[in-house]
Design a protein around this motif. Structure first.
Motif, PDB file in Angstrom:
ATOM      1  N   ALA A 133       0.815  -1.221   0.000  1.00  0.00           N
ATOM      2  CA  ALA A 133       0.000   0.000   0.000  1.00  0.00           C
ATOM      3  C   ALA A 133       0.846   1.267   0.000  1.00  0.00           C
ATOM      4  O   ALA A 133       0.330   2.356   0.239  1.00  0.00           O
ATOM      5  N   SER A 134       2.137   1.150  -0.307  1.00  0.00           N
ATOM      6  CA  SER A 134       3.042   2.292  -0.147  1.00  0.00           C
ATOM      7  C   SER A 134       2.714   3.443  -1.084  1.00  0.00           C
ATOM      8  O   SER A 134       3.068   4.582  -0.814  1.00  0.00           O
ATOM      9  N   HIS A 135       2.050   3.167  -2.202  1.00  0.00           N
ATOM     10  CA  HIS A 135       1.766   4.233  -3.160  1.00  0.00           C
ATOM     11  C   HIS A 135       0.366   4.841  -2.995  1.00  0.00           C
ATOM     12  O   HIS A 135      -0.034   5.687  -3.803  1.00  0.00           O
ATOM     13  N   LEU A 136      -0.388   4.393  -2.002  1.00  0.00           N
ATOM     14  CA  LEU A 136      -1.691   5.006  -1.758  1.00  0.00           C
ATOM     15  C   LEU A 136      -1.516   6.480  -1.383  1.00  0.00           C
ATOM     16  O   LEU A 136      -0.582   6.849  -0.678  1.00  0.00           O
ATOM     17  N   LYS A 137      -2.435   7.293  -1.845  1.00  0.00           N
ATOM     18  CA  LYS A 137      -2.459   8.714  -1.468  1.00  0.00           C
ATOM     19  C   LYS A 137      -3.685   8.986  -0.610  1.00  0.00           C
ATOM     20  O   LYS A 137      -4.588   8.142  -0.501  1.00  0.00           O
ATOM     21  N   ASP A 138      -3.720  10.135   0.012  1.00  0.00           N
ATOM     22  CA  ASP A 138      -4.809  10.451   0.936  1.00  0.00           C
ATOM     23  C   ASP A 138      -6.175  10.211   0.295  1.00  0.00           C
ATOM     24  O   ASP A 138      -6.452  10.696  -0.811  1.00  0.00           O
ATOM     25  N   GLY A 139      -7.007   9.466   1.025  1.00  0.00           N
ATOM     26  CA  GLY A 139      -8.355   9.167   0.554  1.00  0.00           C
ATOM     27  C   GLY A 139      -8.468   7.848  -0.175  1.00  0.00           C
ATOM     28  O   GLY A 139      -9.587   7.366  -0.402  1.00  0.00           O
ATOM     29  N   ASP A 140      -7.342   7.259  -0.577  1.00  0.00           N
ATOM     30  CA  ASP A 140      -7.379   5.988  -1.306  1.00  0.00           C
ATOM     31  C   ASP A 140      -7.687   4.822  -0.366  1.00  0.00           C
ATOM     32  O   ASP A 140      -7.301   4.829   0.808  1.00  0.00           O
ATOM     33  N   ILE A 141      -8.373   3.816  -0.901  1.00  0.00           N
ATOM     34  CA  ILE A 141      -8.684   2.586  -0.174  1.00  0.00           C
ATOM     35  C   ILE A 141      -8.385   1.414  -1.095  1.00  0.00           C
ATOM     36  O   ILE A 141      -8.755   1.441  -2.278  1.00  0.00           O
ATOM     37  N   ALA A 142      -7.744   0.385  -0.570  1.00  0.00           N
ATOM     38  CA  ALA A 142      -7.502  -0.829  -1.339  1.00  0.00           C
ATOM     39  C   ALA A 142      -7.529  -2.016  -0.392  1.00  0.00           C
ATOM     40  O   ALA A 142      -7.191  -1.888   0.786  1.00  0.00           O
ATOM     41  N   GLY A 143      -7.961  -3.179  -0.890  1.00  0.00           N
ATOM     42  CA  GLY A 143      -7.969  -4.335  -0.017  1.00  0.00           C
ATOM     43  C   GLY A 143      -8.701  -5.517  -0.603  1.00  0.00           C
ATOM     44  O   GLY A 143      -8.744  -5.700  -1.818  1.00  0.00           O
ATOM     45  N   ILE A 144      -9.298  -6.314   0.270  1.00  0.00           N
ATOM     46  CA  ILE A 144      -9.991  -7.534  -0.105  1.00  0.00           C
ATOM     47  C   ILE A 144     -11.420  -7.445   0.416  1.00  0.00           C
ATOM     48  O   ILE A 144     -11.667  -6.869   1.481  1.00  0.00           O
ATOM     49  N   GLY A 145     -12.373  -7.977  -0.353  1.00  0.00           N
ATOM     50  CA  GLY A 145     -13.761  -7.849   0.051  1.00  0.00           C
ATOM     51  C   GLY A 145     -14.598  -9.056  -0.321  1.00  0.00           C
ATOM     52  O   GLY A 145     -14.157  -9.955  -1.036  1.00  0.00           O
ATOM     53  N   LEU A 146     -15.822  -9.059   0.195  1.00  0.00           N
ATOM     54  CA  LEU A 146     -16.848 -10.017  -0.190  1.00  0.00           C
ATOM     55  C   LEU A 146     -17.833  -9.288  -1.073  1.00  0.00           C
ATOM     56  O   LEU A 146     -18.566  -8.411  -0.590  1.00  0.00           O
ATOM     57  N   LEU A 147     -17.834  -9.612  -2.357  1.00  0.00           N
ATOM     58  CA  LEU A 147     -18.751  -8.962  -3.287  1.00  0.00           C
ATOM     59  C   LEU A 147     -20.108  -9.643  -3.181  1.00  0.00           C
ATOM     60  O   LEU A 147     -20.297 -10.772  -3.625  1.00  0.00           O
TER      61      LEU A 147
END
Length: 526
Positions: free
Chosen positions: A425-439
């Motif tokens: 996640a080192s390149h995330l900028k303020d407000g960004d979200i990334a991860g794993i989910g249940l669709l």
């Protein structure tokens, strides 16, 4: 935008009867098999045999690539073969663009056929009519033609008189003749062949067997069952019989999101869900229904059909077929209409080692994604890449998880499985979200957010509109490991995270994975 997320590895672990396996297989290794064929979703199956090879096609809804084709030598062990298309150029809804979406729409109930050296897949695409995909090789590539018309829940027959017929519609069964170049339909050929009220349903499968015409369909009212109609002429008159009734293979009815269905808008955060509890005394649509039949070289007959398998969604089951009084009953002599959960494998002259249909773990070292992956709607291909064993996902604006473009999914696998991602996640900028989910609807996710320059591990459960932040603070210089473990027989899942890849800490409450008709799919890892 230049914000990027690096997914280094996707690892799927499945807990199943054979501990050495990394994924469910129906083959017990002793000459028997146990349903379902796949403990992940494969709905609306249609099947053909060409020589000693079997091919099966199934529904893929709004997912891309779509229209999956599997191959088998023994009807029990299947392998991915191809998708009929990578994208559908049919409007903003298939791209999650301009506020539109195609959840629960797209490819429904395909029909796969082989005729004079060519393979065909016919399918309705909701709102766009009947499509045909044609290939000399079932592994593709496939040529696509849009035939239009309101031809749905269809099946196609290449008749002995060189005419091509499609049967379709719910309850009132219609027939229409297709032009031999697939440019459209023969004018004036549409007719009703089975009037409404004769217990015929949807998802038709038409065959010509020993001079007689057979149409197998599924009727969900008053309860899920498989119905068969037969006639001496394709235009009828037809007589009907129920060939599979009340078969649940021991499964209960699922948890159900009662206020989210086809045509509903995407539920906003804070939406109040009505979720029913499973109950054992109502079979409902969970019973075995909608599928096709196929003969073996030795003359035996077998059938495939789908069954609601809780949070997994609709999965495919294999049944022996017994012919009695000219009807192809699913089941065994003395127990017609009921399919065994475990039975003897089909008698084919080939030995096949037990295997799963897909390789599910992905280290992203290939030039392309493994075929087990499907995008949620068509992705923006300029915003992702595979480079040196890393999947890069470039951030895109979205109101919420269900509207997020470039969400990569795999079907959830039962009975119990876990999915783990390694996230840089080192390149995330303020407000960004990334991860794993249940669709699913409701959905849930576990991700990394950057807020005021700090990385924060966050969990969200839409069913209860509940947030939680982890006490651990990840470092930008180290990857974070995110995991979902799902019990798909109990409709529940839970999330955990790790900063070292060894010790995982649970976060949040257990999450319910109900079935619903908005996406019309089982819960997916995303």
């Amino acid at each position: 935008m230049k914000n990027i997320v690096l997914l280094l590895l996707m690892n799927i672990s499945i807990l199943c009867p054979l501990a050495a396996q990394m994924s469910w297989t129906a083959d017990n290794g002793n000459g028997t098999f146990t349903n379902p064929l796949f403990y992940d979703e494969f709905s609306d199956p249609d099947i053909i045999r060409v020589g000693e090879d079997f091919y099966m096609a199934g529904t893929t809804m709004h997912c891309m690539p779509g229209l999956v084709v599997l191959h088998s030598k023994d009807l029990v062990n299947w392998k991915f073969l191809s998708y009929a298309f990578n994208r559908l150029d049919m409007g903003d809804e298939f791209r999650l663009a301009n506020g539109k979406e195609a959840y629960g729409q797209g490819v429904w109930a395909p029909c796969i056929r082989y005729h004079e050296g060519k393979f065909y897949i016919f399918s309705n695409i909701n709102g766009h009519g009947m499509q045909v995909f044609i290939s000399d090789n079932p592994a593709g590539p496939w040529e696509h033609k849009n035939m239009g018309g309101n031809i749905y829940d269809l099946s196609v027959l290449f008749d002995d008189n060189d005419k091509i017929y499609a049967v379709y519609k719910y309850d009132e069964v219609k027939m229409i003749e297709i032009k031999p170049d697939f440019s459209g339909y023969v004018e004036g050929s549409e007719r009703v062949i089975i009037p409404a009220g004769n217990a015929m349903g949807e998802g038709h499968h038409i065959y010509k067997i020993k001079g007689k015409y057979y149409i197998i369909s599924a009727d969900y009212s008053p309860m899920g069952r498989m119905q068969c109609a037969r006639a001496d002429k394709i235009e009828g008159p037809y007589e009907t019989a129920a060939i599979s009734v009340k078969e649940t293979l021991g499964t209960e009815r699922v948890h159900w999101t009662g206020n989210v269905g086809l045509g509903s808008s995407i539920p906003e955060m804070g939406f109040k869900f009505k979720i029913s509890k499973p109950f054992k005394d109502n079979m409902g649509c969970a019973t075995l229904h909608q599928g096709g039949i196929v003969d073996l070289p030795n003359g035996d007959w077998w059938g495939v059909s789908m069954l609601d398998f809780r949070a997994v969604g609709r999965t495919t089951c294999l049944s022996p077929v017994t012919w009695e009084d000219g009807w192809p009953y699913f089941g065994l002599p003395g127990n017609l209409g009921r399919s065994p959960r475990t039975w003897i494998k089909p008698a084919v002259n080939v030995k096949v080692e037990p295997h799963a249909p897909y390789q599910r773990n992905d280290n992203f070292n290939g030039k392309t994604l493994l075929p087990v992956w499907q995008w949620n709607h068509e992705p923006d291909h300029s915003k992702w890449s595979l480079t040196k064993g890393k999947l890069r996902l470039y951030t895109l604006p979205a109101k919420d998880f269900l509207r997020a473009k470039n969400t990569l999914t795999q079907r959830g696998i039962g009975p119990i499985s876990s999915a783990t991602v390694t996230l840089d996640a080192s390149h995330l900028k303020d407000g960004d979200i990334a991860g794993i989910g249940l669709l699913n609807i409701p959905y849930a996710w576990l991700g990394i957010s950057r807020i005021n320059k700090n990385l924060i591990i966050r969990w969200y459960d839409q069913a209860n509109d509940k947030w939680m932040e982890a006490s651990s603070k990840p470092s930008s210089s180290q990857p974070v490991y995110l995991r979902i473990t799902g019990n798909f027989d109990e409709d529940t899942a839970w999330f955990s995270y790790s900063l070292d890849g060894k010790t995982f800490t649970n976060i949040g409450d257990s999450v319910l994975m109900p079935y619903q008709l908005k996406t019309f799919q089982g819960t997916r890892y995303a």
